[in-house]
Enzyme design. Structure first.
Site, mmCIF file in Angstrom:
data_model
loop_
_atom_site.group_PDB
_atom_site.id
_atom_site.type_symbol
_atom_site.label_atom_id
_atom_site.label_comp_id
_atom_site.label_asym_id
_atom_site.label_seq_id
_atom_site.Cartn_x
_atom_site.Cartn_y
_atom_site.Cartn_z
ATOM 1 C CB CYS A 110 -0.922 -0.007 1.218
ATOM 2 S SG CYS A 110 -1.913 1.491 1.387
ATOM 3 C CG HIS A 200 -3.089 -0.378 -9.562
ATOM 4 N ND1 HIS A 200 -3.803 0.368 -8.662
ATOM 5 C CD2 HIS A 200 -2.001 -0.841 -8.892
ATOM 6 C CE1 HIS A 200 -3.185 0.365 -7.500
ATOM 7 N NE2 HIS A 200 -2.088 -0.368 -7.610
ATOM 8 C CD GLU A 256 -7.005 1.901 -1.833
ATOM 9 O OE1 GLU A 256 -6.218 0.970 -1.549
ATOM 10 O OE2 GLU A 256 -6.993 3.001 -1.260
ATOM 11 C CB CYS A 265 -5.124 4.399 -4.158
ATOM 12 S SG CYS A 265 -4.346 2.811 -4.550
ATOM 13 N N GLY A 268 -1.965 3.328 -6.704
ATOM 14 C CA GLY A 268 -2.823 3.693 -7.828
ATOM 15 C C GLY A 268 -2.350 4.948 -8.532
#
Length: 324
Positions: A110, A200, A256, A265, A268
């Site tokens: 993350c 993603h 997410e 994110c 992301g």
């Protein structure tokens, strides 16, 4: 020092000075019945919020995925997008990161969370700004605490081979899936797939029109799960919808995997800049500002080492204890 008050959404009403984990502040939060309380600190990176636990005494997380779900509940728990554990190092690293999402699933990494983890460990150890080598399920990630309070993270190289993202969408540029058609609810979305150690799906256009965040934002709650659990993403996926402001400035909203709609994110933001470069919408070797609902991140994809660099904030919200 002002006492923090949690509203019904689990957000803090007033900010206060950082507290060191292990020294129980007056703002201690106790919820759920258990044998003994668990000390934690809550951090946020652009509104993406996490419960941080110093777990360096053991390689096994002290909280189960089921307990993490309860702790992350914004009405009956502390409230957060996930629980992050600082675990002992593996090999030539400083520590290991693991995270349980608010639904109990475990992602590989993350981006906002690792900035929070670096800040958390530095606060616990009372360490000067420095660069950490952190082992994750996505490989080695290296966040660096800067003198201005920001955290710059060497996110490593993006994974572009479609089958490794993973996705079953057919490649369009060599082995990479760039602007491939995916029909959802009767609309044709152009999808580019990138992995930052986690999958993603990035979307800049739909039905031949560029994405407009203000219009799409209203549909995200219904649309997001249909991408996350689409059959073409065997490991599920994070999904970013992106609007281009100019070649070094974009806006995005995110759904997410395992957490749903969040305010930010980090992986992301990195993935969408890579996708924007592959699609010819964003310039490489220039810092791109990515505006997320929680605030901006600065992202660069360097040709020198092929690494992605992310810079953004990580801030302590409060510390306390919880009966997990």
């Amino acid at each position: 020092m002002s006492l923090p008050m949690l509203n019904k959404h689990g957000r803090v009403g007033t900010a206060f000075r950082p507290a060191v984990v292990g020294k129980a502040p007056r703002s201690t939060v106790r919820v759920m019945a258990s044998a003994s309380p668990l000390t934690f600190s809550k951090y946020q990176g652009l509104g993406n919020d996490f419960i941080l636990i110093d777990n360096r005494h053991s390689s096994n997380p002290v909280v189960t995925p089921e307990q993490a779900v309860k702790i992350c509940d914004r009405n009956f728990g502390v409230g957060g997008d996930g629980v992050i554990f600082a675990l002992p190092p593996v090999g030539d690293t400083d520590l290991t990161m693991r995270i349980f999402n608010s639904d109990g699933s475990e992602p590989e990494m993350c981006g906002n969370g690792i900035r929070c983890l670096a800040k958390f460990v530095a606060d616990v150890d009372k360490a000067a700004p420095r660069k950490y080598k952190i082992h994750t399920l996505a490989g080695l990630i290296q966040p660096e605490l800067l003198a201005d309070g920001q955290v710059r993270v060497d996110m490593g190289e993006p994974i572009l081979e479609g089958r490794k993202v993973p996705t079953t969408l057919a490649p369009t540029q060599g082995s990479t899936v760039v602007q491939q058609d995916l029909v959802v609810d009767g609309k044709t979305y152009k999808v580019t797939c990138v992995s930052m150690g986690n999958p993603h799906a990035i979307i800049y256009s739909c039905d031949g029109k560029t994405i407009k965040i203000d219009e799409l934002d209203k549909e995200l709650a219904a649309l997001g799960p249909k991408f996350e659990r689409n059959a073409v993403f065997p490991a599920r996926t994070n999904t970013e919808f992106v609007e281009v402001i100019d070649r070094s400035h974009v806006r995005m909203v995110v759904w997410e995997r395992g957490a749903g709609r969040t305010l930010a994110c980090g992986t992301g933001a990195c993935a969408l800049v890579v996708a924007g470069i592959l699609e010819g919408r964003v310039d490489r070797d220039k810092t791109c500002q990515v505006d997320l609902p929680g605030g901006p991140l600065q992202i660069e994809w360097s040709t020198a080492d092929n690494h992605i660099y992310m810079t953004g904030p990580a801030e302590l919200v409060f510390s306390g204890s919880v009966r997990a």
